[in-house]
Design a protein around this motif. Structure first.
Motif, PDB file in Angstrom:
ATOM      1  N   GLN A  38       0.843  -1.191   0.000  1.00  0.00           N
ATOM      2  CA  GLN A  38       0.000   0.000   0.000  1.00  0.00           C
ATOM      3  C   GLN A  38       0.875   1.237   0.000  1.00  0.00           C
ATOM      4  OE1 GLN A  38      -2.117   0.529   3.788  1.00  0.00           O
ATOM      5  NE2 GLN A  38      -0.809  -1.078   4.670  1.00  0.00           N
ATOM      6  N   SER A  39       0.303   2.346  -0.394  1.00  0.00           N
ATOM      7  CA  SER A  39       1.026   3.619  -0.411  1.00  0.00           C
ATOM      8  C   SER A  39       1.218   4.124   1.005  1.00  0.00           C
ATOM      9  CB  SER A  39       0.267   4.658  -1.241  1.00  0.00           C
ATOM     10  OG  SER A  39       0.192   4.265  -2.593  1.00  0.00           O
ATOM     11  N   VAL A  40       2.145   5.095   1.158  1.00  0.00           N
ATOM     12  CA  VAL A  40       2.428   5.648   2.476  1.00  0.00           C
ATOM     13  C   VAL A  40       1.251   6.469   2.957  1.00  0.00           C
ATOM     14  CG1 VAL A  40       4.905   5.635   2.069  1.00  0.00           C
ATOM     15  CG2 VAL A  40       3.573   7.629   1.412  1.00  0.00           C
ATOM     16  N   LYS A  41       1.219   6.678   4.267  1.00  0.00           N
ATOM     17  CA  LYS A  41       0.098   7.410   4.849  1.00  0.00           C
ATOM     18  C   LYS A  41       0.049   8.846   4.351  1.00  0.00           C
ATOM     19  CE  LYS A  41       0.108   4.782   9.188  1.00  0.00           C
ATOM     20  NZ  LYS A  41       0.299   4.868  10.660  1.00  0.00           N
ATOM     21  N   ASP A  42       1.179   9.545   4.387  1.00  0.00           N
ATOM     22  CA  ASP A  42       1.234  10.929   3.919  1.00  0.00           C
ATOM     23  C   ASP A  42       1.828  10.892   2.519  1.00  0.00           C
ATOM     24  OD1 ASP A  42       1.153  13.608   3.701  1.00  0.00           O
ATOM     25  OD2 ASP A  42       2.663  14.056   5.226  1.00  0.00           O
ATOM     26  N   ALA A  97     -10.118  -6.961   4.598  1.00  0.00           N
ATOM     27  CA  ALA A  97      -8.908  -6.342   5.144  1.00  0.00           C
ATOM     28  C   ALA A  97      -8.876  -4.889   4.708  1.00  0.00           C
ATOM     29  CB  ALA A  97      -7.664  -7.084   4.668  1.00  0.00           C
ATOM     30  N   LEU A  98      -8.275  -4.001   5.536  1.00  0.00           N
ATOM     31  CA  LEU A  98      -8.244  -2.570   5.292  1.00  0.00           C
ATOM     32  C   LEU A  98      -6.802  -2.098   5.142  1.00  0.00           C
ATOM     33  CD1 LEU A  98     -11.055  -3.026   6.737  1.00  0.00           C
ATOM     34  CD2 LEU A  98     -10.760  -0.729   7.660  1.00  0.00           C
ATOM     35  N   SER A  99      -6.611  -1.110   4.294  1.00  0.00           N
ATOM     36  CA  SER A  99      -5.319  -0.436   4.217  1.00  0.00           C
ATOM     37  C   SER A  99      -5.304   0.719   5.199  1.00  0.00           C
ATOM     38  CB  SER A  99      -5.078   0.086   2.798  1.00  0.00           C
ATOM     39  OG  SER A  99      -5.935   1.196   2.541  1.00  0.00           O
ATOM     40  N   ASN A 100      -4.147   1.380   5.328  1.00  0.00           N
ATOM     41  CA  ASN A 100      -4.080   2.603   6.112  1.00  0.00           C
ATOM     42  C   ASN A 100      -4.900   3.692   5.422  1.00  0.00           C
ATOM     43  OD1 ASN A 100      -2.298   1.600   8.111  1.00  0.00           O
ATOM     44  ND2 ASN A 100      -0.542   1.926   6.757  1.00  0.00           N
ATOM     45  N   LYS A 101      -5.220   4.748   6.160  1.00  0.00           N
ATOM     46  CA  LYS A 101      -5.843   5.917   5.549  1.00  0.00           C
ATOM     47  C   LYS A 101      -4.737   6.749   4.919  1.00  0.00           C
ATOM     48  CE  LYS A 101      -9.808   6.114   8.643  1.00  0.00           C
ATOM     49  NZ  LYS A 101     -10.572   6.916   9.655  1.00  0.00           N
ATOM     50  N   ILE A 102      -4.805   6.858   3.602  1.00  0.00           N
ATOM     51  CA  ILE A 102      -3.756   7.487   2.820  1.00  0.00           C
ATOM     52  C   ILE A 102      -4.160   8.918   2.517  1.00  0.00           C
ATOM     53  CG2 ILE A 102      -2.405   7.345   0.698  1.00  0.00           C
ATOM     54  CD1 ILE A 102      -3.130   4.320   0.655  1.00  0.00           C
ATOM     55  N   LEU A 103      -3.410   9.879   3.083  1.00  0.00           N
ATOM     56  CA  LEU A 103      -3.680  11.294   2.849  1.00  0.00           C
ATOM     57  C   LEU A 103      -2.952  11.712   1.584  1.00  0.00           C
ATOM     58  CD1 LEU A 103      -4.925  13.969   3.734  1.00  0.00           C
ATOM     59  CD2 LEU A 103      -2.880  14.373   5.125  1.00  0.00           C
TER      60      LEU A 103
END
Length: 1346
Positions: free
Chosen positions: A47-51, A128-134
């Motif tokens: 997954q992509s980074v959070k920020d 399954a969930l990924s992080n919340k990506i801003l």
């Protein structure tokens, strides 16, 4: 009350966890077949980074990858709401993936897609969930336009130039430059703050010489924006003096008011700083003042963390990498100069975003099993824990009696099929959050074996052994091991079973071989697998290579002997310094099975060599080091010091000793006066010295060089030292070899050895010589000469003189010699010995007597009485003798002298006379005396042959002795049987002197006899000739002899003591019942001559010579003859013939080099021919061959000359391979000629090029079928030089080489070779009207050469 309730809840939770019983979770193996059949909830794997900051110029890609079985379906939420991808044509999702791709058309703005994204991966088991990506778009705003007025500042005061870069995403990197794009130099006085501002602790007048511009670099857009420059105007307090400026006086000698330190950043006496855990802490203190203050940092209540602290920007910035909680506290920076100091406190707080203490992991359970998920995190402030199931809050999920939530732990009891799900743990505080997915998968699977069936495991004896049996099942199966299908399960003793199914055998032995079966079972079934174990002997090196020291250029060999199990294939390979050793490395190492040979070693071969022997299951290795020894390098840097009249100190630097310690240094010298350019040895010194005092000779212009010597050899000479000249002096040496002797009867020549050149000590060397009559009181006579002799004339005959000598030069006289005695010349003696007579004459000696002379009549030094004698004749009739005159000297001064004359030949007539002799003359002869020696015993017979006529008959033959030493009266034969060490009785036979043959009949064919033959005179039996007959079982090969060998000078042993001769008896035989003898009488006239013998014989040796019709055993004269040499440039093939028994003698080859008279000796054991190497090309040698045991047995000398270098050519025309090659070429030419005839008769065409080749040249022309036509318009004409057919008509040629020629004629050189260049025929359009090319065919060309 609330606190008591919370305490009770925690106590209850702890009690439940202590009482909780659960089995170990099941681990799903990564086996592809298991993974394919196994149902699994979804998992986010990428997954992509959070920020997430993106470049607005590129498409936006938000990654979300997952896995599961069935394959999960992906969906997205944006800002907490469902994101409908299908409605937005700019947004697409990759196949079998959740990754979003957002493209832009003209007019679209990336900012429209900013927001918070979250990915969901779903299948029928869970979500399954990924992080919340801003998602944010990078921004690079322009610098606001502003007009900056010049900054007016007083010299010595502080200054801050603000930067204030435009806010960007991410923030830009700032730096300062001037208008010429040169960086502003930063130092202790000028620095840039963390906020980008430029600080001057104090301003100098030269700071106004440039402008200052702040620059901002934006990372995403790779752009740099520049702020309008600042211009400084510095107001000095006094006029500025350019000429007085220097680095230590920055103000040009002007007085500028100094100031105490003050802080420019931060302001005030204290400030605070908050930093998150694991981030980087930057603290800054920039001070103003004159002189420029220095900055120091402290931490109250403790030391600075030395491992993590770095000081930058001339101590103005303190950096701590990866901050932790213990880094919190009060930091103090202090600025000081010689006027004072100032402090500033910075209070640092360390907060923490949530971080994992115990991250939840996936849980695989069987039905009715228990389990738990734990989610523990920490942070500052402490994070809040929230559980979700399949992406929804756990509180809103339907209640499940088998599931219980206890804070950060979820307990599962007696799980059932269908209760699988994905749980999410969210730990968050005000600084961030953590999100983790962990699934609970309930499976029921029968046992399955994961390893291949019936594996063969080979192990080394006495090693710890593991037999693997990977398995899987749910519930977790129970595993048991059996050996050879018998008995109970293996566990305990030397066996141990691990939980993963591995069986350990603590020490494998031969009896542990067999088939092992592992059985896995649970309530759903069982599975089994077999492993066959073989125990092998270890592979080991039994003889390891040893350390070697090899001389450069020699051959080094490492041995590596190996022992291994016979059933295992082993390989041996070598490494050098842990790198593989390949044969292409130097093309030198010869690697054998158990050794490594390194020829012609050099420095590059030095290193550690490792022999590794490897089988399929084990290996062993051993190492040894090769040290390459070499001659030392020459010494360098020769230096002369401490000069003195006869000494000087020589110092040098030793060269590399190449791993062999220098044992000594040889100092050589060269002088340019007496023998220029000739280097001579001066002295040697121990190898640990490099500075010595040299003892020198006067009047010599020296230069020196040094040679280092180690165990390998000598180094090359060093470069010469500077010259050193010693001053002259009087001679130190006395001339040697002083003697006086007469060359005539009235003179005395005084001679001596002249001084050596280095003993002269100066110029104008001459010698002073003194002499006088011995025992006289006369004055000394003297002479001065430059020669090395002086002749004194008019002396009396043979009188003694006292003589002495002294050397002199231009610097003075040397020491006088000791007195020596010399004599004047000798003359012929005036008297001769008288009354010479003999007495007591026997067969070999005679006593002689004479009257002496007066010694004064000798007229010289008395040497001896010299007797001359010779053998006048033999008393044996008809025996011719040599009358060579011999001498024997007698030194005696007795009044009645006598002597014994020995080594006379018996039964001979001698004559003699005597003289007296000095060094040069003999007197007149004495009276002549004649005497006769008595009769003696004879020598051994000339030869004695044993000739076998039949199996039961031996024929004996002999001849008269060379020296009968009297009148022969007969021969005596003794013989006896010999059987090992047992000897039979002796039998006697005597024969008349004219009997020389005997036939002996043997009763027993297998009996060996020993024969002893001697000749007889009246005195007795002479020397015995002994011989043995052979074993008859070995006589089958004695059938083709080529001749007999006669003895000319035998040295034989007396096997039996000579006995007095018997009465004269004719053909008297001793009767014997076992043998009969048949004597044979011959009458002949015997003439014997004495010749000089060139060979000698030791004890008789049995050899076999062969004749066509009879077998002969003889004892030959040992000879070497027919010596031949085939010389080459540096070797020669030497051959000779000899009659030594094979293997009974070694031979010596003696080479004498004609030019140098040096002798080279080669000892050989092989039979000829022999190849002798290392000869000098073009040199002349003298060669002889002699026996090593009998060195008097020698060949004649022969002379040969080796060939000149490089002329050892082989005549190639006589070599078989060359003749074969020529025959093969002739056969190929014949086949080609036949093919040409066949083609020409058929009118064939010759394709020259393939159609697929490059385009043809313009001169090429093809037929329609792609071949080239070589017919010309003149093909119907007979070719020049072509042959007529058999019927005499000219045959038309359909095939010709005419078209290959460039010109119109087929031309040949004078030697008949074809000179036309082959080309293809030109186009008809281009060649019409031109002459056609014409040449003979290959066949015709061959005939034309004839």
């Amino acid at each position: 009350m609330l606190g008591q309730c919370r305490h009770a809840a925690l106590t209850l939770m702890s009690l439940l966890l202590l009482l909780w019983q659960e089995v170990a979770p099941i681990e799903v193996p990564p086996d592809p077949k298991i993974q394919q059949d196994l149902k699994q909830p979804p998992t986010i794997i990428k997954q992509s980074v959070k920020d997430y900051i993106v470049d607005p110029r590129d498409n936006i890609i938000i990654e979300c990858e997952g896995k599961g079985n069935p394959v999960p379906v992906f969906s997205w939420r944006r800002n907490g709401k469902f994101f409908n991808i299908g409605k937005n044509p700019m947004v697409t999702m990759r196949k079998r993936s959740g990754t979003l791709e957002i493209g832009f058309r003209s007019g679209e703005r990336p900012e429209d897609y900013e927001g918070e994204y979250q990915c969901f991966a779903n299948n029928n088991i869970g979500a399954a969930l990924s992080n919340k990506i801003l998602l944010r778009v990078s921004k690079a705003p322009l610098w606001p336009k502003e007009a900056l007025e010049p900054v007016l500042v007083t010299e010595g005061s502080s200054l801050v130039l603000p930067c204030n870069p435009p806010p960007g995403l991410p923030p830009p990197i700032t730096f300062w430059m001037d208008s010429s794009m040169s960086a502003i130099p930063r130092d202790k006085r000028v620095s840039m703050g963390l906020n980008g501002d430029l600080y001057f602790s104090n301003v100098l007048a030269q700071d106004a010489q440039r402008d200052y511009s702040c620059n901002a670099r934006f990372l995403f857009t790779h752009t740099i924006q520049q702020k309008n420059p600042f211009t400084l105007k510095v107001q000095p307090k006094e006029p500025y003096n350019d000429t007085s400026y220097n680095a230590t006086d920055l103000y040009g000698g002007r007085k500028v008011a100094e100031s105490t330190p003050t802080f420019l950043s931060p302001s005030g006496s204290e400030s605070s700083k908050m930093v998150l855990r694991d981030e980087q802490l930057l603290l800054e203190c920039i001070a103003a003042g004159l002189p420029t203050p220095t900055i120091k940092w402290f931490k109250k209540g403790g030391d600075l963390p030395g491992q993590k602290v770095k000081f930058e920007n001339y101590n103005k910035t303190l950096k701590i990498i990866s901050v932790s909680e213990e880094d919190a506290g009060e930091y103090v920076c202090m600025a000081n100069n010689h006027l004072g100091s100032i402090r500033h406190s910075i209070f640092v707080q360390v907060k923490a975003a949530p971080y994992w203490l115990d991250k939840p992991s996936n849980l695989v359970l069987a039905p009715d099993e228990n389990g738990r998920l734990v989610c523990r995190a920490n942070g500052n402030p402490k994070p809040n824990i929230q559980w979700l199931i399949n992406g929804e809050p756990l509180e809103s999920a339907p209640p499940n009696p088998n599931r219980q939530v206890l804070g950060d732990t979820i307990l599962f009891r007696s799980v059932q099929i269908g209760s699988s799900a994905v749980f999410q743990c969210n730990a968050s505080n005000q600084h961030g959050y953590l999100l983790a997915n962990a699934f609970v998968n309930v499976l029921d699977i029968p046992p399955r074996m994961l390893a291949p069936k019936n594996q063969l495991i080979k192990v080394i004896e006495n090693n710890r052994t593991f037999l693997d049996c990977p398995f899987f099942g749910s519930p977790l199966p129970l595993l048991r091991w059996f050996k050879n299908g018998q008995g109970s399960g293996l566990d305990g003793g030397q066996y141990r079973v691990y939980i993963n199914g591995t069986l350990e055998i603590k020490r494998a032995r031969a009896e542990d071989e067999g088939t092992y079966t592992c059985v896995a079972s649970n309530i759903l079934g069982k599975a089994e697998n077999q492993v066959r174990l073989e125990v092998k002997e270890p592979t080991r090196i039994v003889q390891a290579p040893v350390h070697l020291s090899a001389i450069r250029g020699s051959t080094a060999r490492f041995d590596c002997k190996v022992k291994s199990d016979p059933s295992l294939t082993v390989t041996v390979f070598w490494t050098k310094d842990d790198k593989p050793l390949n044969l292409g490395w130097k093309l030198w190492p010869r690697k054998e099975e158990e050794s490594l040979t390194i020829p012609n070693v050099n420095e590059g071969d030095e290193g550690e060599y490792t022999c590794t022997v490897k089988s399929e299951i084990d290996q062993d290795s051993a190492s040894a080091r090769l040290t390459v020894l070499d001659r030392p390098d020459p010494p360098t840097d020769l230096d002369l010091s401490d000069p003195a009249a006869r000494s000087v100190r020589l110092t040098w630097i030793p060269g590399n000793d190449h791993r062999s310690t220098v044992t000594e240094f040889l100092v050589q010298f060269e002088e340019d006066r007496w023998e220029p350019d000739r280097w001579q040895n001066l002295s040697t010194y121990p190898g640990d010295l490099n500075s010595v005092i040299l003892q020198l000779k006067p009047f010599v212009n020296y230069q020196f060089r040094v040679i280092a010597i180690n165990s390998v050899g000598q180094s090359k000479p060093s470069h010469p030292s500077p010259r050193y000249k010693t001053s002259g002096a009087a001679p130190d040496a006395i001339p040697r070899g002083l003697r006086g002797w007469g060359t005539k009867k009235d003179n005395m020549e005084i001679t001596w050895e002249p001084l050596l050149d280095l003993e002269r000590n100066g110029q104008n060397l001459h010698y002073s010589v003194w002499w006088r009559r011995k025992d006289s009181v006369d004055e000394w006579n003297n002479v001065t000469t430059v020669q090395s002799n002086h002749v004194v004339h008019n002396t009396e005959t043979y009188v003694p003189y006292e003589i002495k000598i002294q050397a002199r030069n231009e610097f003075g006289s040397g020491p006088e010699s000791n007195m020596a005695i010399g004599y004047s010349g000798e003359d012929k003696p005036t008297e001769a010995p008288t009354d010479l007579r003999v007495s007591k004459v026997d067969n070999t000696t005679a006593n002689i007597h004479w009257k002496p002379v007066d010694l004064s009549s000798v007229q010289g030094e008395f040497k001896e009485y010299r007797l001359y004698y010779w053998r006048e004749a033999s008393q044996v009739p008809g025996l011719i003798v040599s009358k060579e005159k011999k001498t024997k000297g007698f030194y005696t001064t007795m009044t009645e002298p006598s002597g014994i004359l020995s080594d006379l030949v018996p039964y001979s007539r001698y004559q003699m006379y005597m003289v007296v002799a000095n060094n040069h003359f003999e007197s007149q002869q004495s009276n002549m005396v004649e005497f006769t020696t008595k009769e003696g015993v004879p020598d051994a017979p000339r030869f004695f042959r044993i000739n076998r006529r039949s199996l039961d008959t031996i024929y004996l033959e002999w001849d008269k002795p060379l020296e009968p030493n009297g009148i022969l009266v007969g021969y005596k034969l003794k013989y006896r049987t010999v059987n090992g060490s047992r000897l039979g009785p002796i039998h006697f036979e005597t024969f008349l002197p004219n009997v020389t043959e005997l036939t002996l009949h043997l009763p027993d064919r297998s009996t060996r006899y020993k024969f002893l033959m001697s000749a007889l005179t009246q005195v007795g039996a002479g020397e015995v000739y002994a011989e043995e007959s052979p074993h008859f079982t070995n006589e089958e090969n004695f059938t083709d002899a080529t001749g007999l060998v006669e003895l000319t000078d035998a040295s034989v042993s007396s096997a039996l003591t000579p006995t007095p001769p018997p009465p004269t008896i004719i053909a008297t035989a001793t009767s014997s019942p076992s043998t009969t003898t048949t004597p044979r009488t011959t009458t002949s006239t015997t003439t014997t001559t004495t010749t000089a013998a060139t060979t000698t014989i030791t004890s008789p040796v049995l050899i076999t010579t062969k004749r066509i019709d009879q077998n002969v055993l003889v004892t030959p004269v040992r000879e070497i003859w027919n010596l031949t040499v085939e010389p080459n440039s540096n070797y020669a093939n030497v051959s000779w013939r000899h009659n030594f028994p094979a293997g009974s003698s070694e031979f010596v080859l003696e080479f004498t080099l004609d030019s140098e008279k040096t002798v080279k000796v080669v000892q050989v054991k092989q039979q000829p021919p022999i190849t002798v190497a290392d000869l000098i090309a073009g040199a002349e040698y003298h060669l002889r061959v002699y026996s090593h045991e009998l060195n008097t047995v020698s060949s004649k000398f022969i002379t040969f000359k080796t060939k000149a270098a490089y002329i050892d050519q082989v005549d190639i025309a006589t070599q078989g391979w060359f003749i074969g090659l020529m025959c093969a070429i002739a056969l190929i030419i014949l086949i080609l000629l036949i093919v040409c005839f066949i083609k020409r008769s058929r009118g064939g065409k010759y394709p020259v090029r393939d159609k697929k080749d490059l385009p043809l040249d313009p001169v090429d022309q093809k037929d329609q079928d792609g071949s080239f036509d070589y017919h010309s318009d003149e093909d119907n004409k007979p070719l020049q030089g072509s042959q007529t057919s058999l019927d005499g008509n000219v045959k038309e040629s359909d095939d010709s080489l005419v078209d290959y020629g460039e010109g119109g004629d087929g031309q040949f050189n004078e030697d008949g070779s074809f000179i036309g260049q082959y080309t293809v025929k030109k186009d008809k359009d281009e060649t019409e009207g031109n002459e056609s090319s014409e040449a003979t065919s290959p066949v015709n060309a061959i005939y034309s050469l004839a």
